[in-house]
Design a protein around this motif. Sequence first.
Motif, PDB file in Angstrom:
ATOM      1  N   PRO A 112      14.854 -25.581  -7.925  1.00 51.58           N
ATOM      2  CA  PRO A 112      16.092 -25.225  -7.649  1.00 51.58           C
ATOM      3  C   PRO A 112      15.534 -23.863  -6.334  1.00 51.58           C
ATOM      4  CG  PRO A 112      15.218 -24.686  -8.987  1.00 51.58           C
ATOM      5  CD  PRO A 112      14.089 -25.372  -9.002  1.00 51.58           C
ATOM      6  N   PRO A 113      17.259 -23.802  -5.711  1.00 51.71           N
ATOM      7  CA  PRO A 113      17.104 -22.946  -5.401  1.00 51.71           C
ATOM      8  C   PRO A 113      17.454 -21.179  -5.609  1.00 51.71           C
ATOM      9  CG  PRO A 113      19.689 -23.212  -5.034  1.00 51.71           C
ATOM     10  CD  PRO A 113      18.406 -24.347  -6.300  1.00 51.71           C
ATOM     11  N   SER A 114      17.709 -21.436  -7.137  1.00 55.29           N
ATOM     12  CA  SER A 114      17.711 -20.489  -7.839  1.00 55.29           C
ATOM     13  C   SER A 114      16.316 -19.534  -7.990  1.00 55.29           C
ATOM     14  CB  SER A 114      18.659 -20.577  -9.363  1.00 55.29           C
ATOM     15  OG  SER A 114      17.930 -22.216 -10.372  1.00 55.29           O
ATOM     16  N   PRO A 115      16.235 -18.529  -8.262  1.00 52.49           N
ATOM     17  CA  PRO A 115      14.514 -18.034  -8.884  1.00 52.49           C
ATOM     18  C   PRO A 115      14.853 -18.334 -10.206  1.00 52.49           C
ATOM     19  CG  PRO A 115      16.395 -16.262  -9.022  1.00 52.49           C
ATOM     20  CD  PRO A 115      17.102 -17.442  -8.376  1.00 52.49           C
ATOM     21  N   ASN A 116      15.103 -19.053 -11.024  1.00 52.93           N
ATOM     22  CA  ASN A 116      14.621 -19.496 -12.267  1.00 52.93           C
ATOM     23  C   ASN A 116      14.025 -20.756 -12.713  1.00 52.93           C
ATOM     24  OD1 ASN A 116      16.341 -22.290 -11.945  1.00 52.93           O
ATOM     25  ND2 ASN A 116      18.072 -21.326 -13.305  1.00 52.93           N
ATOM     26  N   ALA A 117      12.649 -20.666 -12.189  1.00 52.69           N
ATOM     27  CA  ALA A 117      11.820 -22.255 -12.091  1.00 52.69           C
ATOM     28  C   ALA A 117      10.951 -21.103 -11.246  1.00 52.69           C
ATOM     29  CB  ALA A 117      12.215 -23.241 -11.910  1.00 52.69           C
ATOM     30  N   ILE A 139      19.228 -22.810 -18.423  1.00 52.25           N
ATOM     31  CA  ILE A 139      20.913 -21.699 -18.391  1.00 52.25           C
ATOM     32  C   ILE A 139      20.767 -20.735 -17.953  1.00 52.25           C
ATOM     33  CG2 ILE A 139      22.882 -20.168 -20.313  1.00 52.25           C
ATOM     34  CD1 ILE A 139      21.443 -22.513 -22.206  1.00 52.25           C
ATOM     35  N   GLY A 140      21.798 -20.199 -16.582  1.00 51.04           N
ATOM     36  CA  GLY A 140      21.358 -19.225 -15.824  1.00 51.04           C
ATOM     37  C   GLY A 140      20.609 -19.469 -14.615  1.00 51.04           C
ATOM     38  N   TYR A 141      20.913 -17.929 -13.508  1.00 51.25           N
ATOM     39  CA  TYR A 141      21.017 -18.232 -12.570  1.00 51.25           C
ATOM     40  C   TYR A 141      19.183 -17.565 -11.935  1.00 51.25           C
ATOM     41  CZ  TYR A 141      20.155 -17.763  -7.149  1.00 51.25           C
ATOM     42  OH  TYR A 141      19.785 -17.037  -5.726  1.00 51.25           O
ATOM     43  N   SER A 142      19.058 -16.801 -12.949  1.00 53.92           N
ATOM     44  CA  SER A 142      17.625 -15.903 -13.193  1.00 53.92           C
ATOM     45  C   SER A 142      17.287 -15.753 -14.087  1.00 53.92           C
ATOM     46  CB  SER A 142      17.795 -14.223 -12.130  1.00 53.92           C
ATOM     47  OG  SER A 142      16.649 -13.415 -12.468  1.00 53.92           O
ATOM     48  N   ASP A 143      16.077 -15.774 -14.327  1.00 57.08           N
ATOM     49  CA  ASP A 143      15.008 -15.101 -15.381  1.00 57.08           C
ATOM     50  C   ASP A 143      14.126 -14.211 -15.167  1.00 57.08           C
ATOM     51  OD1 ASP A 143      13.085 -16.048 -13.636  1.00 57.08           O
ATOM     52  OD2 ASP A 143      12.340 -17.565 -14.682  1.00 57.08           O
ATOM     53  N   PHE A 144      14.492 -13.632 -14.403  1.00 51.25           N
ATOM     54  CA  PHE A 144      13.808 -12.469 -14.170  1.00 51.25           C
ATOM     55  C   PHE A 144      12.280 -12.672 -14.096  1.00 51.25           C
ATOM     56  CE2 PHE A 144      17.533 -11.378 -16.986  1.00 51.25           C
ATOM     57  CZ  PHE A 144      18.530 -10.523 -15.471  1.00 51.25           C
ATOM     58  N   GLY A 145      11.627 -13.308 -14.408  1.00 45.13           N
ATOM     59  CA  GLY A 145      10.470 -14.017 -14.017  1.00 45.13           C
ATOM     60  C   GLY A 145       9.254 -14.101 -14.862  1.00 45.13           C
ATOM     61  N   VAL A 146      10.616 -15.177 -15.823  1.00 41.45           N
ATOM     62  CA  VAL A 146      10.093 -15.259 -17.338  1.00 41.45           C
ATOM     63  C   VAL A 146       8.962 -16.861 -16.828  1.00 41.45           C
ATOM     64  CG1 VAL A 146      10.296 -16.148 -19.742  1.00 41.45           C
ATOM     65  CG2 VAL A 146      11.536 -14.384 -18.577  1.00 41.45           C
ATOM     66  N   ASN A 147       9.245 -17.838 -15.915  1.00 39.17           N
ATOM     67  CA  ASN A 147       8.758 -18.553 -16.039  1.00 39.17           C
ATOM     68  C   ASN A 147       7.388 -18.429 -15.612  1.00 39.17           C
ATOM     69  OD1 ASN A 147      10.683 -20.868 -17.453  1.00 39.17           O
ATOM     70  ND2 ASN A 147      12.153 -20.134 -15.846  1.00 39.17           N
TER      71      ASN A 147
END
Length: 148
Positions: free
Chosen positions: A29-34, A122-130
């Motif tokens: 995905p283009p989002s930073p949540n993966a 859910i959400g766009y950013s995960d703050f580096g969690v993944n």
Amino acid sequence: MSTLSLLMGRGTAGLPQAEPVDFNGLVLPPSPNAHLAAPAGATAERHETTPLLPVSPEAAWAALRMLGEGEARTWKLAEWPDRRQVQWVVRTRLANFPDIVVGQIVPLPGGSGLFLYSRSLIGYSDFGVNKRRIAEWRARMDGALRAP
């Protein structure tokens, strides 16, 4: 699937039916949540490269299947032994957000390759969690393979 049903579920409840991931055709995905860790040359897209595991695919699969066991707020979602792929849901402590973690073992010359993919539903950013989760799970996988 509504966001509310994803948040209200406990464990695997409220999640869509699990489908195996085809890493050969995966588009991140283009989002930073993966975050995807994959063997060199195994997929066109990845965030980091996993080194060759110097064990048989069977030994690596046995270790991979157990990675989520005993982890807080982590439940096995599905597994496909013929693909050597397993999926878990990990829910956040405060908001119950579900993240999906996918692991797969592939046979490679001299050992096995490891895919680990963690993504937020859910959400766009995960703050580096993944990204941090993949680092932790890779370390646990290394430890499991070193254990007698």
